[in-house]
Design a protein around this motif. Sequence first.
Motif, PDB file in Angstrom:
ATOM      1  N   UNK A  45       0.832  -1.209   0.000  1.00 48.41           N
ATOM      2  CA  UNK A  45       0.000   0.000   0.000  1.00 48.41           C
ATOM      3  C   UNK A  45       0.865   1.257   0.000  1.00 48.41           C
ATOM      4  N   UNK A  46       1.935   1.230   0.759  1.00 50.78           N
ATOM      5  CA  UNK A  46       2.818   2.386   0.833  1.00 50.78           C
ATOM      6  C   UNK A  46       3.475   2.651  -0.521  1.00 50.78           C
ATOM      7  N   UNK A  47       3.968   1.616  -1.173  1.00 53.21           N
ATOM      8  CA  UNK A  47       4.599   1.772  -2.487  1.00 53.21           C
ATOM      9  C   UNK A  47       3.586   2.291  -3.505  1.00 53.21           C
ATOM     10  N   UNK A  48       2.350   1.783  -3.447  1.00 55.48           N
ATOM     11  CA  UNK A  48       1.304   2.251  -4.363  1.00 55.48           C
ATOM     12  C   UNK A  48       0.971   3.723  -4.117  1.00 55.48           C
ATOM     13  N   UNK A  49       1.048   4.165  -2.867  1.00 54.33           N
ATOM     14  CA  UNK A  49       0.705   5.550  -2.525  1.00 54.33           C
ATOM     15  C   UNK A  49       1.796   6.541  -2.900  1.00 54.33           C
ATOM     16  N   UNK A  50       3.007   6.077  -3.216  1.00 50.04           N
ATOM     17  CA  UNK A  50       4.100   6.989  -3.556  1.00 50.04           C
ATOM     18  C   UNK A  50       3.757   7.883  -4.740  1.00 50.04           C
ATOM     19  N   UNK A  51       2.941   7.386  -5.656  1.00 51.42           N
ATOM     20  CA  UNK A  51       2.558   8.183  -6.826  1.00 51.42           C
ATOM     21  C   UNK A  51       1.758   9.417  -6.414  1.00 51.42           C
ATOM     22  N   UNK A  75      12.781  12.704  -2.993  1.00 47.78           N
ATOM     23  CA  UNK A  75      12.334  11.334  -2.760  1.00 47.78           C
ATOM     24  C   UNK A  75      12.055  11.126  -1.275  1.00 47.78           C
ATOM     25  N   UNK A  76      10.966  10.440  -0.933  1.00 45.11           N
ATOM     26  CA  UNK A  76      10.671  10.185   0.481  1.00 45.11           C
ATOM     27  C   UNK A  76      11.777   9.360   1.146  1.00 45.11           C
ATOM     28  N   UNK A  77      12.034   9.644   2.403  1.00 42.57           N
ATOM     29  CA  UNK A  77      12.987   8.882   3.210  1.00 42.57           C
ATOM     30  C   UNK A  77      12.174   7.970   4.116  1.00 42.57           C
ATOM     31  N   UNK A  78      12.471   6.681   4.097  1.00 45.35           N
ATOM     32  CA  UNK A  78      11.720   5.709   4.890  1.00 45.35           C
ATOM     33  C   UNK A  78      12.431   5.421   6.208  1.00 45.35           C
ATOM     34  N   UNK A  79      11.678   5.464   7.281  1.00 44.05           N
ATOM     35  CA  UNK A  79      12.192   5.122   8.610  1.00 44.05           C
ATOM     36  C   UNK A  79      11.375   3.945   9.091  1.00 44.05           C
ATOM     37  N   UNK A  80      12.030   2.869   9.503  1.00 44.65           N
ATOM     38  CA  UNK A  80      11.293   1.689   9.919  1.00 44.65           C
ATOM     39  C   UNK A  80      11.580   1.353  11.376  1.00 44.65           C
ATOM     40  N   UNK A  81      12.620   0.589  11.636  1.00 44.02           N
ATOM     41  CA  UNK A  81      12.855   0.110  12.997  1.00 44.02           C
ATOM     42  C   UNK A  81      14.124   0.668  13.640  1.00 44.02           C
ATOM     43  N   UNK A  82      14.766   1.618  12.969  1.00 49.48           N
ATOM     44  CA  UNK A  82      15.961   2.228  13.541  1.00 49.48           C
ATOM     45  C   UNK A  82      16.082   3.657  13.025  1.00 49.48           C
ATOM     46  N   UNK A  83      16.792   4.512  13.739  1.00 43.65           N
ATOM     47  CA  UNK A  83      16.940   5.906  13.293  1.00 43.65           C
ATOM     48  C   UNK A  83      17.639   5.997  11.939  1.00 43.65           C
ATOM     49  N   UNK A  84      17.351   7.047  11.218  1.00 41.90           N
ATOM     50  CA  UNK A  84      18.004   7.341   9.946  1.00 41.90           C
ATOM     51  C   UNK A  84      18.758   8.659  10.116  1.00 41.90           C
ATOM     52  N   UNK A  85      19.997   8.685   9.690  1.00 40.29           N
ATOM     53  CA  UNK A  85      20.800   9.903   9.771  1.00 40.29           C
ATOM     54  C   UNK A  85      20.998  10.482   8.383  1.00 40.29           C
ATOM     55  N   UNK A  86      20.737  11.790   8.258  1.00 42.11           N
ATOM     56  CA  UNK A  86      20.976  12.519   7.018  1.00 42.11           C
ATOM     57  C   UNK A  86      21.866  13.708   7.371  1.00 42.11           C
ATOM     58  N   UNK A  87      22.992  13.839   6.710  1.00 40.53           N
ATOM     59  CA  UNK A  87      23.946  14.900   7.026  1.00 40.53           C
ATOM     60  C   UNK A  87      23.544  16.207   6.352  1.00 40.53           C
TER      61      UNK A  87
END
Length: 87
Positions: free
Chosen positions: A35-41, A59-71
Amino acid sequence: MPRSIDGPSTCRFRPLPLPQGPGVRDLPEGQDCTELIAALAEAPRGDCVCRGIPFSVGEPVAVFDRPVELAVSITARWLVFLHASDV
């Protein structure tokens, strides 16, 4: 989806393009993200305004079960993220 503008933009904020991070297709195997992939449009892209705050949406950044770092390198009093969650 084309850009999303819900009203006038304030000059008190400016968009900060973020570096690309993990995408939805990078989520761990075994997760049903159909559902999430279909909603990306339908996700906003480009220069957007949400509640008066301007955003530059890549582009969307996906966060699931751990933190995501963006510099990023910025000095600011506030940092506001345009975000959503899955079902």
